[in-house]
Design a protein around this motif. Structure first.
Motif, PDB file in Angstrom:
ATOM      1  N   HIS A   1      30.072  38.686  77.251  1.00  0.00           N
ATOM      2  CA  HIS A   1      29.529  39.660  78.372  1.00  0.00           C
ATOM      3  C   HIS A   1      29.943  38.984  79.737  1.00  0.00           C
ATOM      4  O   HIS A   1      29.787  37.661  79.998  1.00  0.00           O
ATOM      5  CB  HIS A   1      28.252  39.860  78.519  1.00  0.00           C
ATOM      6  CG  HIS A   1      27.707  41.126  79.200  1.00  0.00           C
ATOM      7  ND1 HIS A   1      27.851  41.129  80.571  1.00  0.00           N
ATOM      8  CD2 HIS A   1      27.200  42.263  78.878  1.00  0.00           C
ATOM      9  CE1 HIS A   1      27.315  42.224  81.244  1.00  0.00           C
ATOM     10  NE2 HIS A   1      26.973  43.186  80.211  1.00  0.00           N
TER      11      HIS A   1
ATOM     12  N   TYR B   1      24.893  48.958  84.785  1.00  0.00           N
ATOM     13  CA  TYR B   1      26.059  48.613  83.636  1.00  0.00           C
ATOM     14  C   TYR B   1      27.131  47.972  84.917  1.00  0.00           C
ATOM     15  O   TYR B   1      27.069  47.794  86.071  1.00  0.00           O
ATOM     16  CB  TYR B   1      26.797  50.085  83.314  1.00  0.00           C
ATOM     17  CG  TYR B   1      27.089  50.997  84.289  1.00  0.00           C
ATOM     18  CD1 TYR B   1      28.279  51.013  84.680  1.00  0.00           C
ATOM     19  CD2 TYR B   1      26.390  52.105  84.588  1.00  0.00           C
ATOM     20  CE1 TYR B   1      28.901  51.884  85.817  1.00  0.00           C
ATOM     21  CE2 TYR B   1      26.920  52.870  85.762  1.00  0.00           C
ATOM     22  CZ  TYR B   1      27.997  52.671  85.958  1.00  0.00           C
ATOM     23  OH  TYR B   1      28.515  53.819  87.234  1.00  0.00           O
ATOM     24  N   ILE B   2      28.149  47.363  84.054  1.00  0.00           N
ATOM     25  CA  ILE B   2      29.294  46.918  84.493  1.00  0.00           C
ATOM     26  C   ILE B   2      30.624  47.540  83.986  1.00  0.00           C
ATOM     27  O   ILE B   2      30.582  48.086  82.915  1.00  0.00           O
ATOM     28  CB  ILE B   2      29.410  45.478  84.543  1.00  0.00           C
ATOM     29  CG1 ILE B   2      29.552  44.946  82.919  1.00  0.00           C
ATOM     30  CG2 ILE B   2      28.194  44.763  85.167  1.00  0.00           C
ATOM     31  CD1 ILE B   2      30.708  44.269  82.387  1.00  0.00           C
TER      32      ILE B   2
ATOM     33  N   TYR C   1      30.835  44.067  90.175  1.00  0.00           N
ATOM     34  CA  TYR C   1      30.621  44.523  88.781  1.00  0.00           C
ATOM     35  C   TYR C   1      31.861  45.154  88.331  1.00  0.00           C
ATOM     36  O   TYR C   1      31.719  45.839  87.205  1.00  0.00           O
ATOM     37  CB  TYR C   1      29.404  45.858  88.972  1.00  0.00           C
ATOM     38  CG  TYR C   1      28.277  45.335  89.582  1.00  0.00           C
ATOM     39  CD1 TYR C   1      27.495  44.286  89.072  1.00  0.00           C
ATOM     40  CD2 TYR C   1      27.967  46.026  90.668  1.00  0.00           C
ATOM     41  CE1 TYR C   1      26.403  43.890  89.608  1.00  0.00           C
ATOM     42  CE2 TYR C   1      26.553  45.672  91.421  1.00  0.00           C
ATOM     43  CZ  TYR C   1      25.926  44.322  90.894  1.00  0.00           C
ATOM     44  OH  TYR C   1      24.914  44.007  91.310  1.00  0.00           O
TER      45      TYR C   1
ATOM     46  N   ASN D   1      22.444  41.296  79.703  1.00  0.00           N
ATOM     47  CA  ASN D   1      23.384  41.792  78.762  1.00  0.00           C
ATOM     48  C   ASN D   1      22.977  43.395  79.164  1.00  0.00           C
ATOM     49  O   ASN D   1      22.720  44.142  78.262  1.00  0.00           O
ATOM     50  CB  ASN D   1      22.847  41.501  77.363  1.00  0.00           C
ATOM     51  CG  ASN D   1      23.609  42.465  76.346  1.00  0.00           C
ATOM     52  OD1 ASN D   1      24.643  42.845  76.689  1.00  0.00           O
ATOM     53  ND2 ASN D   1      23.174  42.768  75.368  1.00  0.00           N
TER      54      ASN D   1
ATOM     55  N   GLU E   1      28.139  47.562  78.985  1.00  0.00           N
ATOM     56  CA  GLU E   1      29.441  47.533  79.465  1.00  0.00           C
ATOM     57  C   GLU E   1      30.004  48.889  79.564  1.00  0.00           C
ATOM     58  O   GLU E   1      30.102  49.345  78.200  1.00  0.00           O
ATOM     59  CB  GLU E   1      30.326  46.405  78.895  1.00  0.00           C
ATOM     60  CG  GLU E   1      29.745  44.845  79.021  1.00  0.00           C
ATOM     61  CD  GLU E   1      30.806  44.151  78.514  1.00  0.00           C
ATOM     62  OE1 GLU E   1      32.251  44.059  78.672  1.00  0.00           O
ATOM     63  OE2 GLU E   1      30.370  43.285  77.521  1.00  0.00           O
TER      64      GLU E   1
ATOM     65  N   ILE F   1      33.697  49.655  79.063  1.00  0.00           N
ATOM     66  CA  ILE F   1      35.023  48.825  78.550  1.00  0.00           C
ATOM     67  C   ILE F   1      36.251  50.013  78.745  1.00  0.00           C
ATOM     68  O   ILE F   1      36.222  50.805  77.785  1.00  0.00           O
ATOM     69  CB  ILE F   1      34.870  48.080  77.570  1.00  0.00           C
ATOM     70  CG1 ILE F   1      33.758  47.259  77.507  1.00  0.00           C
ATOM     71  CG2 ILE F   1      36.257  47.370  77.051  1.00  0.00           C
ATOM     72  CD1 ILE F   1      33.493  46.416  76.142  1.00  0.00           C
TER      73      ILE F   1
ATOM     74  N   HIS G   1      27.150  49.872  74.570  1.00  0.00           N
ATOM     75  CA  HIS G   1      28.292  49.754  75.366  1.00  0.00           C
ATOM     76  C   HIS G   1      29.291  50.878  75.281  1.00  0.00           C
ATOM     77  O   HIS G   1      29.129  51.754  74.003  1.00  0.00           O
ATOM     78  CB  HIS G   1      29.217  48.527  74.786  1.00  0.00           C
ATOM     79  CG  HIS G   1      28.495  47.045  75.120  1.00  0.00           C
ATOM     80  ND1 HIS G   1      27.888  46.741  76.314  1.00  0.00           N
ATOM     81  CD2 HIS G   1      28.675  45.987  74.438  1.00  0.00           C
ATOM     82  CE1 HIS G   1      27.552  45.597  76.161  1.00  0.00           C
ATOM     83  NE2 HIS G   1      28.032  44.892  75.149  1.00  0.00           N
TER      84      HIS G   1
ATOM     85  N   ARG H   1      34.350  46.877  82.908  1.00  0.00           N
ATOM     86  CA  ARG H   1      35.684  45.914  82.378  1.00  0.00           C
ATOM     87  C   ARG H   1      36.856  46.630  81.879  1.00  0.00           C
ATOM     88  O   ARG H   1      36.835  47.372  81.147  1.00  0.00           O
ATOM     89  CB  ARG H   1      35.007  44.711  81.430  1.00  0.00           C
ATOM     90  CG  ARG H   1      35.847  43.906  80.731  1.00  0.00           C
ATOM     91  CD  ARG H   1      35.574  42.557  80.359  1.00  0.00           C
ATOM     92  NE  ARG H   1      34.660  42.691  79.123  1.00  0.00           N
ATOM     93  CZ  ARG H   1      34.712  42.056  78.064  1.00  0.00           C
ATOM     94  NH1 ARG H   1      35.696  41.277  77.961  1.00  0.00           N
ATOM     95  NH2 ARG H   1      33.764  42.141  77.127  1.00  0.00           N
TER      96      ARG H   1
ATOM     97  N   LYS I   1      31.545  44.224  69.344  1.00  0.00           N
ATOM     98  CA  LYS I   1      30.840  44.705  70.439  1.00  0.00           C
ATOM     99  C   LYS I   1      29.668  45.577  70.220  1.00  0.00           C
ATOM    100  O   LYS I   1      28.688  45.429  70.798  1.00  0.00           O
ATOM    101  CB  LYS I   1      31.797  44.899  71.799  1.00  0.00           C
ATOM    102  CG  LYS I   1      32.891  44.134  72.435  1.00  0.00           C
ATOM    103  CD  LYS I   1      32.024  42.840  73.200  1.00  0.00           C
ATOM    104  CE  LYS I   1      31.531  43.569  74.290  1.00  0.00           C
ATOM    105  NZ  LYS I   1      30.823  42.365  75.270  1.00  0.00           N
TER     106      LYS I   1
END
Length: 376
Positions: A356, A268-269, A300, A147, A150, A152, A199, A271, A192
């Motif tokens: 996630h 981090y990723i 990612y 986790n 993110e 976003i 996030h 999205r 979230k």
């Protein structure tokens, strides 16, 4: 250890349990007529109030039909992605053939891509040998299921076409689609943030091209202040340029690099949640798709789609629009949800995006039911 570090170390809620919690906490019920009487609805309305459309307003129904001639001309000049075998994957396609399980028993659950067409289709894309190969390829590229934070990017369609056909509750009250989408976004982002306060959220508005409105922030109140201030009005759009969106993302975002990606988690990723509401306008690439390819090459980067459309018919282009979204999912890591004019589906499908991306299964294998499995 600080509270933020503890939150980061905890595994994020699974999509099924998160969907159940949202349904419970925000009174997602079949009877849309009593939504406004719910105390939880009143608390959400303080930050994202839904404004009902007057009941005698019927102009939106009269305007249903094909897109404008200007939009048609623009569409001819745009590079539209093509999807091989899309009739088997697209729930709007007439060529879609339902499949039953190999044992001949009850058909397997309808895939999430097809969930809104449950009355019309029953079958599973998992029976397709080509899809089974794709699933195996994804399974071979599993990353650490952590986790991590993110980033976003929420892309919100502000074309006037979004509000052309309203949602209608059981007491015949009409609601503007954009207002309901913003309410669902409010619930999504705040949930979230509860899962992991690290996030961050950015806002992109979709007109004829993409406009980056809000840079990444973990302050959800700041994010929604910008969202409310910048989405009060819609405007006519003749098309949408996907090139502009991916160019903006590539310019604004630094994708992480991890040397041993199978062992070490990323910091981090990234999205993107692409919320599109046009049923007569096919998005396309006006200036190539090099940026999209570069982003998709990163493990990612994730691109989810939330398609809110009019009731499919021969007079609109829902199938063709959906084909574009299928083509963008080259890595089989996207969640693609399509929603008609059903308030319950709108909120439930948004809840399915809570998981996630590094912890959720691929969409074809996801189950959002809380019912115990039957006897084997």
């Amino acid at each position: 250890m600080s509270e933020e570090e503890k939150s980061s170390d905890n595994q994020e809620f699974s999509a099924p349990s998160a969907a159940a919690n949202i349904s419970k906490d925000y009174d997602i019920i079949e009877d849309d007529a009593v939504l406004s009487n719910s105390p939880n609805y009143q608390s959400v309305a303080k930050t994202g109030q839904v404004i009902p459309v007057e009941k005698d307003q019927s102009s939106s129904q009269e305007s249903i039909g094909k897109g404008s001639s200007a939009a048609t001309e623009v569409a001819k000049q745009v590079e539209h992605p093509t999807t091989s075998g899309s009739s088997e994957l697209n729930p709007f396609a007439k060529g879609f053939v339902p499949r039953v399980s190999e044992s001949g028993d009850t058909p397997p659950p309808i895939p999430p891509h097809h969930a809104d067409q449950a009355d019309a289709f029953s079958g599973s894309r998992l029976q397709d040998p080509q899809v089974e190969g794709d699933l195996q390829q994804v399974e071979e590229q599993l990353l650490p299921r952590v986790n991590c934070p993110e980033k976003i990017i929420i892309c919100l369609d502000l074309s006037s076409e979004v509000n052309r056909v309203p949602f209608i509750s059981r007491d015949f009250t009409k609601y503007q689609p954009l207002d309901l989408i913003k309410r669902a976004l409010n619930i999504f982002v705040r949930t979230k943030n509860t899962m992991n306060p690290l996030h961050e959220y950015a806002l992109v508005l979709l007109h004829d091209s993409a406009v980056w409105m809000q840079d990444f922030t973990s302050d959800v109140d700041e994010f929604f202040n910008v969202l409310q201030d910048s989405t009060n009005e819609t405007q006519d759009s003749d098309g949408f340029d996907l090139t502009s969106l991916f160019d903006q993302i590539l310019e604004k975002v630094d994708l992480p690099f991890v040397e041993d990606m199978l062992v070490l988690p990323p910091p981090y990723i990234v999205r993107t949640i692409f919320i599109y509401g046009r049923s007569n306008c096919i998005p396309g690439f006006l200036d190539g798709r090099e940026s999209q390819r570069q982003l998709s090459n990163s493990p990612y980067f994730f691109f989810d789609v939330f398609y809110v459309h009019e009731p499919p018919s021969d007079d609109n282009l829902c199938k063709e629009v959906y084909d574009v979204f299928l083509d963008l999912d080259s890595n089989n890591t996207s969640y693609i949800h399509e929603v008609g004019r059903n308030t319950t589906h709108l909120h439930n499908k948004m809840a399915m995006l809570l998981g996630h991306p590094l912890q959720r299964p691929i969409q074809m294998q996801a189950s959002h039911s809380l019912n115990p499995p039957g006897p084997s």
